[in-house]
Write a protein that holds these residues in place. Structure first.
Motif, short mmCIF file in Angstrom:
data_model
loop_
_atom_site.label_atom_id
_atom_site.label_comp_id
_atom_site.label_asym_id
_atom_site.label_seq_id
_atom_site.Cartn_x
_atom_site.Cartn_y
_atom_site.Cartn_z
N LEU A 41 0.81 -1.17 0.21
CA LEU A 41 -0.06 0.02 0.05
C LEU A 41 1.06 1.29 0.02
CD1 LEU A 41 -2.95 -0.91 2.31
CD2 LEU A 41 -3.07 -0.42 -0.10
N ARG A 42 1.76 1.10 0.65
CA ARG A 42 2.92 2.28 0.58
C ARG A 42 3.41 2.64 -0.83
NH1 ARG A 42 4.50 0.73 5.77
NH2 ARG A 42 6.12 -0.76 4.90
N ALA A 43 3.66 1.44 -1.58
CA ALA A 43 4.19 1.71 -2.79
C ALA A 43 3.19 1.95 -3.77
CB ALA A 43 4.39 0.21 -3.39
N ALA A 44 1.84 1.56 -3.42
CA ALA A 44 0.54 2.24 -4.28
C ALA A 44 0.55 3.65 -3.72
CB ALA A 44 -0.72 1.56 -3.67
N ALA A 45 0.66 4.25 -2.68
CA ALA A 45 0.58 5.67 -2.52
C ALA A 45 1.67 6.56 -3.40
CB ALA A 45 0.72 5.98 -1.02
N GLU A 46 2.99 5.92 -3.26
CA GLU A 46 3.74 6.53 -4.16
C GLU A 46 3.72 6.42 -5.42
OE1 GLU A 46 6.36 8.01 -3.01
OE2 GLU A 46 7.26 8.37 -4.88
N ALA A 47 3.20 5.53 -6.02
CA ALA A 47 2.77 5.30 -7.71
C ALA A 47 1.67 6.42 -7.85
CB ALA A 47 2.26 3.90 -7.78
N LEU A 48 0.74 6.63 -7.01
CA LEU A 48 0.01 7.80 -7.06
C LEU A 48 0.61 9.15 -7.20
CD1 LEU A 48 -2.97 6.60 -4.63
CD2 LEU A 48 -3.01 6.77 -7.10
N ARG A 49 1.63 9.56 -6.16
CA ARG A 49 2.42 10.76 -6.46
C ARG A 49 2.93 10.62 -7.79
NH1 ARG A 49 3.79 8.95 -0.82
NH2 ARG A 49 2.22 10.09 0.60
#
Lengths: 424, 424
Positions: A41-49
């Protein structure tokens, strides 16, 4: 019908196909550790950025179409993204990653006289279907909450937001897949064909729970047609009762906040009940009128200030979601409890009083998801309750009630450990 | 149609009338103390003992009609009461009276940084509808469980048991009313008109939950037609997997008990999975065949004993509720998990193994309401779990799972205690 022809399968076959893929992905997710899910989920947040420019460009296409189609200003506001909102979406996903994993929590344990050891442990529900309208942030919020609690999710957003949702979803899946979450654990329904919503609502055994996110008509349609269990709330007709022993300054501050802080949220006060012996009724009513709130009152409320308009019978069952408030003067606690029992939507109801016994009776006897003493009903919110995030506020009575967050997205199983016991 | 003409109101109007009366009675019940509710239930149990002659006479009328109508021996057995069964019914009501009251239990508490104090407390669900078949004891059991947890109840039994149910209900209400419980808190639906069942199933907002008690066709009809939430289980297709590291003597004892102690209960084993490396497969199979159990096996199971019949594809999804068992030989834990994931009804599944790591994987990965290690699946029962009684075993995923007793008949509300907080 274009979409349906293009994909060459019926809405039911489409839902079955993606639901079975989701269920298979959920079984993989269920075996992932807390740390793995959080990392994904942290990687998903980073991909959104990282994808902010692409997501904003997709959103601009949706907004242009919506403007050309004459959508209301309120719907355009819900649809529109900007860098600040994008940062908020990514931050929310990162915050959900940081929440404790509910899966595996032990609810209770027991040892039986025959030596059997029992425990109830939280497990994911399975496959959750989210049906929502024009807010693209729901794509990220709902996916994050479902995945954090070990569930797979089918996301069916509104057609107004189709390009925004695809861009948000693509970014998240890239981050998730990089950390071992199967792409099918969070699927965007690949068509806007409205018949697919009907097929989702009747997919009992394939989809475990449906969460509608949106206006009253969407929720009512989902509740009417669903064969799958639904977690939803319809109305927030929230009352505040000013008891005779309420502190006047506290009452004035709470009333202003409960009605006017934000008028469009489900926890906003919609009816004010003033005890006939509350000493500062005129001041409370005057505050609201001076702040531009329209008041609709019964005869005794109208006598407090000539600016109070007459209430019709409908006003007592109305969720205005606006700077409008119905006001009644009541003869004591029992009359207030009767009014609330008749008209509350069982979302949130509050009392202001300095009398502890009266407060306890109110807490005990009001049958709502949230009952408050000496606080603004606008606190009815998962974040304010310390739940970190919420999938919604439930006004149904089963499974979960009030703000629903990760725990409400789990169920439990019984584990029984024996040493060869047979039943006599 | 006679009944409907006689009462001169539509099924919907009838249900609305009795449901509103039940809801009003529930509000009275909700304010009664634990001690008052327990005392009223003890009086109901005593009244059942006093009325035994009248209840047995009413039951004799039902049995005579049922015999004249050619009901099956199994249905007659469920319908028939005798002094021993009557004592059991009264004792069960007295036992429910002795259980701890779930209402008012605090689930959790929190204090927020702004000083708001939160607690979640258990409250009754409201009005429960029970729809059942020919067993008159359900009238007493279900009423006692609902009332103990502060709920009102509408009881709709089968037409075969109409006189028995009326006599049981009349006795209980006499005891309850003598201790302040309104008669409308436990109402018998006053007509056998089948349209009333349909009206109950669609009475969303009037009835809070429906519990069907009876055969698969009743439960399936209720699940298909209900707009009200349903707490139910359909099938008990329970598996036992004999792992290679299972103790042979323990495995033989558990298998005999899980299949043959009582074959008609939902926790009875319906499929036996034998690991290809389990050393005592022939003995296990021989035990069952010698005891008169019919075995239907795959090719490798048939090779264990010539008396094993061939299984068809349907056998792996069949709840026999009889001395019949399907048997498959599987290659290790993963093959057993795959078989269970495909065919289990998610009621109860068990493993026999001496390997703790294998046991943990089984407990973790089998997605059923009850997962057991080294114990007979026939322990799947609220009484055996220490819950004191059960309204049923739920195989749905929301609200409550596995044996459902008093806690499953409650919901919760959030109480918020402030000192004047307003939301920024």
């Amino acid at each position: 019908m274009t979409a349906r022809t293009k994909i060459e399968e019926s809405p039911e076959a489409l839902v079955e196909r993606i639901a079975l893929a989701g269920r298979a992905a959920q079984r993989v997710l269920a075996l992932m550790s807390d740390a793995q899910k959080a990392e994904a989920l942290r990687a998903a947040a980073e991909a959104l950025r990282q994808d902010e420019p692409a997501i904003l460009a997709a959103n601009a296409r949706d907004v242009a179409t919506a403007e050309a189609n004459g959508l209301s200003a309120a719907m355009l506001d819900r649809l529109r993204l900007d860098p600040a909102r994008m940062a908020g979406i990514a931050d929310a996903v990162a915050q959900v990653a940081a929440l404790p994993d509910p899966v595996g929590q032990v609810i209770d344990t027991a040892e039986r006289p025959n030596g059997l050891r029992l425990s109830r442990v939280r497990v994911p529900i399975g496959l959750i279907g989210i049906i929502y309208e024009s807010r693209p942030n729901v794509t990220a919020d709902a996916a994050a909450l479902c995945l954090r609690s070990g569930n797979a999710v089918l996301l069916r957003g509104g057609s107004e937001a189709v390009h925004s949702n695809r861009a948000i979803h693509a970014a998240m899946v890239r981050g998730l897949v990089a950390h071992g979450v199967p792409a099918e654990a969070a699927q965007l329904v690949p068509t806007q064909d409205r018949a697919v919503v009907g097929a989702m609502l009747t997919a009992a055994g394939l989809i475990d729970m449906i969460v509608p996110r949106g206006g009253k008509s969407l929720v009512a349609r989902v509740q009417a047609d669903a064969r799958v269990p639904v977690l939803a709330h319809l109305d927030g007709i929230c009352h505040t009762y000013l008891h005779s022993a309420a502190d006047p300054a506290m009452a004035r501050a709470i009333v202003r906040n409960a009605k006017l802080r934000r008028t469009g949220v489900c926890g906003a006060m919609e009816t004010l009940l003033i005890d006939t012996n509350f000493p500062a009724a005129t001041a409370v009513v005057g505050d609201l009128l001076d702040a531009g709130c329209e008041l609709r009152g019964d005869a005794r409320a109208r006598a407090l200030d000539p600016r109070v308009l007459p209430a019709s019978a409908n006003d007592w069952d109305c969720e205005y979601l606006d700077a409008i408030l119905s006001v009644a003067v009541v003869d004591g606690l029992d009359a207030a409890l009767d009014h609330i029992a008749r008209h509350s939507s069982h979302h949130t109801d509050a009392i202001v009083t300095g009398d502890a016994e009266v407060a306890d009776r109110f807490l005990n006897e009001v049958d709502s998801a949230i009952v408050m003493v000496n606080a603004s009903s606008q606190f009815a919110d998962g974040g304010e309750f310390g739940l970190g995030a919420e999938i919604g506020i439930a006004t149904g009575r089963l499974h979960a009630r009030g703000p629903v967050a990760l725990e409400g997205l789990t169920t439990y199983k019984w584990l029984v450990r024996g040493t060869g016991q047979v039943r006599p």
